[in-house]
Design an enzyme around this catalytic site. Structure first.
Site, PDB file in Angstrom:
ATOM      1  N   HIS A   1      35.169  44.303  31.946  1.00  0.00           N
ATOM      2  CA  HIS A   1      34.285  43.489  30.974  1.00  0.00           C
ATOM      3  C   HIS A   1      34.131  42.145  31.715  1.00  0.00           C
ATOM      4  CE1 HIS A   1      34.503  46.391  27.668  1.00  0.00           C
ATOM      5  NE2 HIS A   1      35.144  46.944  28.280  1.00  0.00           N
TER       6      HIS A   1
ATOM      7  N   ASP B   1      30.702  40.735  23.542  1.00  0.00           N
ATOM      8  CA  ASP B   1      30.989  42.099  24.005  1.00  0.00           C
ATOM      9  C   ASP B   1      31.099  43.084  23.015  1.00  0.00           C
ATOM     10  OD1 ASP B   1      31.755  43.978  26.173  1.00  0.00           O
ATOM     11  OD2 ASP B   1      33.507  42.899  26.659  1.00  0.00           O
TER      12      ASP B   1
ATOM     13  N   THR C   1      42.323  50.034  36.386  1.00  0.00           N
ATOM     14  CA  THR C   1      43.545  49.070  35.986  1.00  0.00           C
ATOM     15  C   THR C   1      43.918  49.333  34.669  1.00  0.00           C
ATOM     16  OG1 THR C   1      41.910  47.313  34.958  1.00  0.00           O
ATOM     17  CG2 THR C   1      42.441  46.979  37.327  1.00  0.00           C
TER      18      THR C   1
ATOM     19  N   GLN D   1      38.394  46.501  46.408  1.00  0.00           N
ATOM     20  CA  GLN D   1      37.628  47.668  46.123  1.00  0.00           C
ATOM     21  C   GLN D   1      36.125  47.552  46.625  1.00  0.00           C
ATOM     22  OE1 GLN D   1      37.842  50.135  42.671  1.00  0.00           O
ATOM     23  NE2 GLN D   1      35.584  50.383  42.453  1.00  0.00           N
TER      24      GLN D   1
ATOM     25  N   ASN E   1      32.023  50.242  35.593  1.00  0.00           N
ATOM     26  CA  ASN E   1      31.987  49.067  36.721  1.00  0.00           C
ATOM     27  C   ASN E   1      32.429  49.624  38.079  1.00  0.00           C
ATOM     28  OD1 ASN E   1      31.525  46.213  36.630  1.00  0.00           O
ATOM     29  ND2 ASN E   1      33.675  45.774  37.434  1.00  0.00           N
ATOM     30  N   SER E   2      33.457  50.609  38.138  1.00  0.00           N
ATOM     31  CA  SER E   2      33.605  51.137  39.303  1.00  0.00           C
ATOM     32  C   SER E   2      32.265  51.977  39.897  1.00  0.00           C
ATOM     33  CB  SER E   2      34.879  52.075  39.343  1.00  0.00           C
ATOM     34  OG  SER E   2      35.828  51.468  39.218  1.00  0.00           O
TER      35      SER E   2
ATOM     36  N   GLU F   1      29.617  49.810  41.251  1.00  0.00           N
ATOM     37  CA  GLU F   1      30.044  49.250  42.569  1.00  0.00           C
ATOM     38  C   GLU F   1      30.033  50.327  43.692  1.00  0.00           C
ATOM     39  OE1 GLU F   1      33.260  46.020  42.506  1.00  0.00           O
ATOM     40  OE2 GLU F   1      34.094  47.953  42.679  1.00  0.00           O
TER      41      GLU F   1
ATOM     42  N   GLN G   1      34.007  57.570  30.285  1.00  0.00           N
ATOM     43  CA  GLN G   1      34.103  58.119  31.715  1.00  0.00           C
ATOM     44  C   GLN G   1      33.569  59.431  31.756  1.00  0.00           C
ATOM     45  OE1 GLN G   1      38.192  57.490  32.777  1.00  0.00           O
ATOM     46  NE2 GLN G   1      38.171  55.133  32.074  1.00  0.00           N
TER      47      GLN G   1
END
Length: 473
Positions: free
Chosen positions: A21, A123, A274, A337, A356-357, A360, A377
């Protein structure tokens, strides 16, 4: 810099205290601050602010266009200030962190009264934030750091409980579907909790909702979410941290040297975020899956804060590192990463599919091997397959990770010629939405369109309507 002088518009941003976030909020803040017409107050806990300080470019740090503001959460013996973050937080302390964040509402009101920003961007996990802003006559808009697919799927049963999701092209696998919905499609108790939180945050947003996504990925979900909310839904992504300073990430030199020795697109990067710590059984299945794949890999292993006894050797199957040999690099704690994904020898991302991953991976043109764990997810993993940029490693009927499926998925994405379509589609995402995309995004025109110093709900909606129109041109 005096944020209140001239025509500068002040915006206070309040993200949740997770990296997934904080970083998208920070990228949005950086983009707006570069317009020189905006002063950003970035509000978070002390430990979170310390984590993002190194990611502020020198130019922004020097002109103070982004000002960091500490939000003080109540401390307790079980949740001292250094644990006011989800990064490495033991899972049993997550409810305490959520409660502490809610209890910070009074201090947040003082911050709003003192700074008097023209706009609040909040958020998805703070339904109290827009209420506080409204009491002070400050307009507030929601910025969702997850995608429109999950949001629309979660909100649909509440609006149309007896009808199927109208635009679905993928179906959650049985294990995940049972977690969120009943056999007739209604929400489970867990699903209701998620829906209630999302609805409270989204429906109180002033006429518009921002999402960290882009139309080429989620057009139909963005449009349907707009129908469900009766608000404009504006994609402002992909917002991904792009490291561009030499030596910015400690420890990358040894990783780069290792990657440089590998063949192009021959290596997978393995990371589960994380906040999630795989169980011993899950770790073993993932490890054996990597071993069976016979593909090079960099694996980041993380342990909860306060766990000073766990070692890489203890976490992995006996003899695993020796058998993997030069194919493997295992890193404890953290690895850069973005830089690893940008490297030419990286050919896949084995990921929990946190949003977010996932962004990326797409931004850097790396196909994704999805191993979802919880929250949004599973929805994200389905979207990865629907978009054609990756595959999901299927679980068994009991919802357990299977080493054979992990190995099969990795081989499909990295090696097999039959899945060149996945690799090609991933590369196309890089071409369309890579590191230069956001600089071209219409959000960068915010400064040219935003004319009113202290907008009302109506003017906020009108402004973002122009943003949508420009996006479609």
């Amino acid at each position: 810099m005096d944020a209140q002088q001239g025509h500068t518009t002040t915006i206070l941003m309040l993200p949740w205290v997770g990296y997934g976030h904080l970083l998208p909020f920070l990228e949005l803040a950086k983009s707006l601050s570069r317009r020189k017409l905006f002063h950003i107050y970035f509000c978070s806990t002390s430990v979170s602010l310390d984590a993002i300080k190194p990611k502020l470019p020198p130019s922004i740090s020097s002109d103070d266009s982004i000002q960091l503001v500490e939000l003080r959460l109540p401390s307790s013996p079980e949740l001292p200030p250094h644990l006011h973050t989800t990064n490495g937080l033991p899972s049993h302390l997550m409810p305490a962190l959520h409660q502490a964040f809610v209890m910070a509402a009074q201090h947040f009101q003082v911050i709003l009264q003192t700074l008097a920003p023209h706009l609040l961007i909040y958020d998805i996990l703070q339904p109290w934030a827009p209420q506080v802003a409204s009491s002070l006559n400050i307009p507030a808009i929601n910025f969702s750091t997850t995608g429109a697919s999950m949001l629309s799927r979660t909100l649909h049963p509440t609006h149309y409980p007896s009808s199927k999701f109208p635009i679905s092209e993928f179906v959650l696998h049985n294990h995940w579907r049972a977690m969120y919905t009943t056999a007739d499609g209604a929400l489970t108790e867990e699903g209701h909790k998620i829906e209630e939180t999302l609805a409270n945050c989204l429906h109180t947003s002033c006429g518009v909702v921002l999402v960290n996504s882009f139309r080429e990925l989620e057009t139909k979900y963005i449009d349907y979410l707009s129908v469900l909310l009766n608000k404009k839904v504006v994609p402002v992504g992909p917002l991904v941290y792009e490291p561009n300073q030499e030596g910015e990430d400690e420890g990358y030199s040894s990783i780069k040297n290792w990657l440089d020795k590998k063949e192009p697109s021959s290596t997978v990067f393995v990371s589960f975020g994380t906040e999630y710590f795989p169980s011993k059984e899950e770790m073993e299945e993932i490890a054996y899956g990597l071993e069976l794949s016979e593909v090079n890999f960099i694996w980041v292993l993380r342990f909860p804060q306060g766990d000073s006894t766990s070692t890489i050797e203890d976490a992995l199957p006996k003899g695993f590192l020796e058998r993997a040999g030069e194919r493997a690099m295992v890193v404890k704690g953290w690895a850069p990463q973005a830089k690893i994904l940008k490297h030419w020898s990286t050919g896949g991302l084995v990921s929990h599919c946190g949003w977010n991953s996932m962004m990326e991976g797409m931004m850097f043109g790396v196909p994704i091997i999805a191993v979802p764990m919880h929250l949004d997810q599973p929805f994200n993993a389905g979207l990865v397959e629907e978009a054609g940029v990756g595959v999901e490693a299927k679980r068994d009927s009991d919802g357990k990770i299977q080493r054979e499926e992990v190995a099969k998925s990795i081989k499909e994405v990295v090696i097999e010629k039959t899945r060149e379509d996945v690799r090609k589609k991933a590369r196309e995402m890089d071409t369309k939405h890579g590191p230069t995309y956001f600089s071209r995004s219409k959000v960068s025109s915010f400064g040219r369109l935003y004319k009113i110093n202290r907008p009302t709900t109506l003017t906020v909606g009108r402004f973002w309507s122009k943003q949508i129109k420009m996006k479609r041109e």
